[in-house]
Scaffold this active site. Structure first.
Site, PDB file in Angstrom:
ATOM      1  N   GLY A  18       2.240   2.094  10.845  1.00 32.26           N
ATOM      2  CA  GLY A  18       3.252   3.140  10.695  1.00 32.26           C
ATOM      3  C   GLY A  18       3.958   3.492  11.998  1.00 32.26           C
ATOM      4  N   HIS A  30      -9.486   1.416   4.640  1.00 30.09           N
ATOM      5  CA  HIS A  30      -8.198   1.520   5.317  1.00 30.09           C
ATOM      6  C   HIS A  30      -8.343   2.432   6.535  1.00 30.09           C
ATOM      7  CE1 HIS A  30      -4.081   2.736   6.171  1.00 30.09           C
ATOM      8  NE2 HIS A  30      -3.769   1.531   5.718  1.00 30.09           N
ATOM      9  N   GLY A  82       2.742  -1.251   4.279  1.00 29.02           N
ATOM     10  CA  GLY A  82       2.774   0.169   3.936  1.00 29.02           C
ATOM     11  C   GLY A  82       4.194   0.623   3.640  1.00 29.02           C
ATOM     12  N   GLY A  83       4.829   1.254   4.606  1.00 30.47           N
ATOM     13  CA  GLY A  83       6.147   1.879   4.428  1.00 30.47           C
ATOM     14  C   GLY A  83       7.182   0.974   3.767  1.00 30.47           C
ATOM     15  N   ASN A  95       0.871  -1.174   0.000  1.00 27.97           N
ATOM     16  CA  ASN A  95       0.000   0.000   0.000  1.00 27.97           C
ATOM     17  C   ASN A  95       0.906   1.221   0.000  1.00 27.97           C
ATOM     18  OD1 ASN A  95      -1.764   2.088   0.507  1.00 27.97           O
ATOM     19  ND2 ASN A  95      -2.218   1.478   2.621  1.00 27.97           N
ATOM     20  N   TRP A  96       0.998   1.863  -1.148  1.00 25.74           N
ATOM     21  CA  TRP A  96       1.929   3.012  -1.272  1.00 25.74           C
ATOM     22  C   TRP A  96       1.390   4.280  -0.642  1.00 25.74           C
ATOM     23  CZ3 TRP A  96       5.377   3.422  -6.264  1.00 25.74           C
ATOM     24  CH2 TRP A  96       6.268   2.334  -6.261  1.00 25.74           C
ATOM     25  N   SER A 130       3.140  -2.333  10.281  1.00 29.21           N
ATOM     26  CA  SER A 130       4.557  -2.440  10.630  1.00 29.21           C
ATOM     27  C   SER A 130       5.194  -3.772  10.221  1.00 29.21           C
ATOM     28  CB  SER A 130       4.754  -2.169  12.121  1.00 29.21           C
ATOM     29  OG  SER A 130       4.327  -0.856  12.431  1.00 29.21           O
ATOM     30  N   GLU A 163      -5.805  -4.988  10.303  1.00 27.32           N
ATOM     31  CA  GLU A 163      -4.788  -3.988  10.570  1.00 27.32           C
ATOM     32  C   GLU A 163      -5.080  -3.314  11.907  1.00 27.32           C
ATOM     33  OE1 GLU A 163      -2.606  -2.793   6.750  1.00 27.32           O
ATOM     34  OE2 GLU A 163      -4.233  -1.382   7.028  1.00 27.32           O
ATOM     35  N   GLU A 166      -6.693   4.865   7.555  1.00 28.16           N
ATOM     36  CA  GLU A 166      -6.559   6.312   7.310  1.00 28.16           C
ATOM     37  C   GLU A 166      -7.820   6.884   6.664  1.00 28.16           C
ATOM     38  OE1 GLU A 166      -2.813   5.802   5.350  1.00 28.16           O
ATOM     39  OE2 GLU A 166      -2.033   5.109   7.274  1.00 28.16           O
TER      40      GLU A 166
HETATM   41  P1  PGA Z   1       2.739   0.220   7.663  1.00 23.79           P
HETATM   42  O1  PGA Z   1       1.282   0.480   7.034  1.00 23.79           O
HETATM   43  O2  PGA Z   1       3.232  -1.080   7.089  1.00 23.79           O
HETATM   44  O3  PGA Z   1       3.573   1.391   7.225  1.00 23.79           O
HETATM   45  O4  PGA Z   1       2.549   0.124   9.135  1.00 23.79           O
HETATM   46  C1  PGA Z   1       0.396  -0.580   6.817  1.00 23.79           C
HETATM   47  C2  PGA Z   1      -0.872  -0.052   6.191  1.00 23.79           C
HETATM   48  O5  PGA Z   1      -1.271   1.076   6.511  1.00 23.79           O
HETATM   49  O6  PGA Z   1      -1.499  -0.741   5.360  1.00 23.79           O
END
Ligand code: PGA
Length: 234
Positions: free
Chosen positions: A160, A85, A217-218, A7-8, A196, A154, A87
């Site tokens: 993050g 998601h 994510g990251g 997930n960019w 993470s 998640e 966010e």
């Molecule tokens: P992260 O994000 O791997 O940077 O914790 C995961 C996500 O939001 O899907």
């Protein structure tokens, strides 16, 4: 075989995506690789990587300036879309009800929704983790879904943050999700873990029962970080 989805978020560029696709071309794996990128980077063809979006409109078409429909995503050749998601839930007030509408749109346009569920830190501290996960699945998954969906667990407090739940916490959450899906007639639906994930913890996390892959994510932004996650499992 596992599903490794990146997930960019609002990161990257078309050049960066092209570099990533080139870097992934020679990776020796049978795992399914999905990259969910910003809309502007969709339209890329790859026989190795499946493309996905990160959100979709709950509407079919019409006067919704700035929104992107499931049909438009499908038109780029993308096959997946993340819905709900953390966010989107946090910054755009998306509820399970909205997430279900979006997932329904995705399904009716041939996209596989990756439906995210998970608890916030407040919910965790209030002892509501299981309740939030179960209602997240029951209320976010379209009632008439017959398959072609992916769930991502998640824990929102861990995204993050460099934090991960214990293996037991992940196992308990994934067992609950698998059992809930079975009771909805959706047994066998893949359930990913996200938050993470990195090269150093991916194999351990994917060895936990009912963890069918990861949503990253990251650590999905750079080949040097993403490829070790993909190759950490067969
Ligand atoms: P992260 O994000 O791997 O940077 O914790 C995961 C996500 O939001 O899907």
């Amino acid at each position: 075989m596992k599903i490794i989805a990146g997930n960019w978020k609002m990161n990257g560029s078309r050049d960066a995506l092209s570099n990533m696709i080139t870097a992934l071309r020679d990776v020796d794996t049978e795992n399914t690789i999905i990259l969910c990128v910003p809309y502007t980077m969709l339209g890329v063809e790859s026989d190795r990587v499946h493309m996905g979006a990160q959100d979709v409109s709950a509407h079919d078409h019409g006067a919704f300036t700035g929104e992107i429909s499931a049909n438009m995503i499908s038109d780029t050749g993308a096959k997946y879309v993340i819905v709900g998601h953390s966010e989107r839930r946090a910054y755009h007030n998306e509820t399970n009800d909205i997430v279900r509408q979006k997932a329904t749109m995705a399904l009716s346009n041939g996209l596989t929704p990756i439906i995210c569920v998970g608890e916030t830190m407040d919910e965790k501290q209030a002892g509501k983790t299981m309740e939030i996960i179960e209602s997240g699945v029951r209320e976010s998954v379209p009632t008439d879904a017959t398959g072609n969906i992916i769930i991502a667990y998640e824990p929102r407090w861990a995204i993050g943050a460099g934090l991960t739940p214990t293996d037991t916490e992940i196992a308990t959450a994934h067992k609950l999700i698998a059992d809930t899906l079975t009771s909805m007639g959706l047994g066998g639906t893949p359930v990913l873990y996200g938050a993470s994930v990195k090269g150093s913890n991916a194999a351990q996390i994917m060895s936990i029962p009912n963890v069918d892959g990861v949503l990253v994510g990251g650590a999905s932004l750079k080949p040097d970080d993403f490829i070790p996650i993909i190759t950490s499992v067969k």
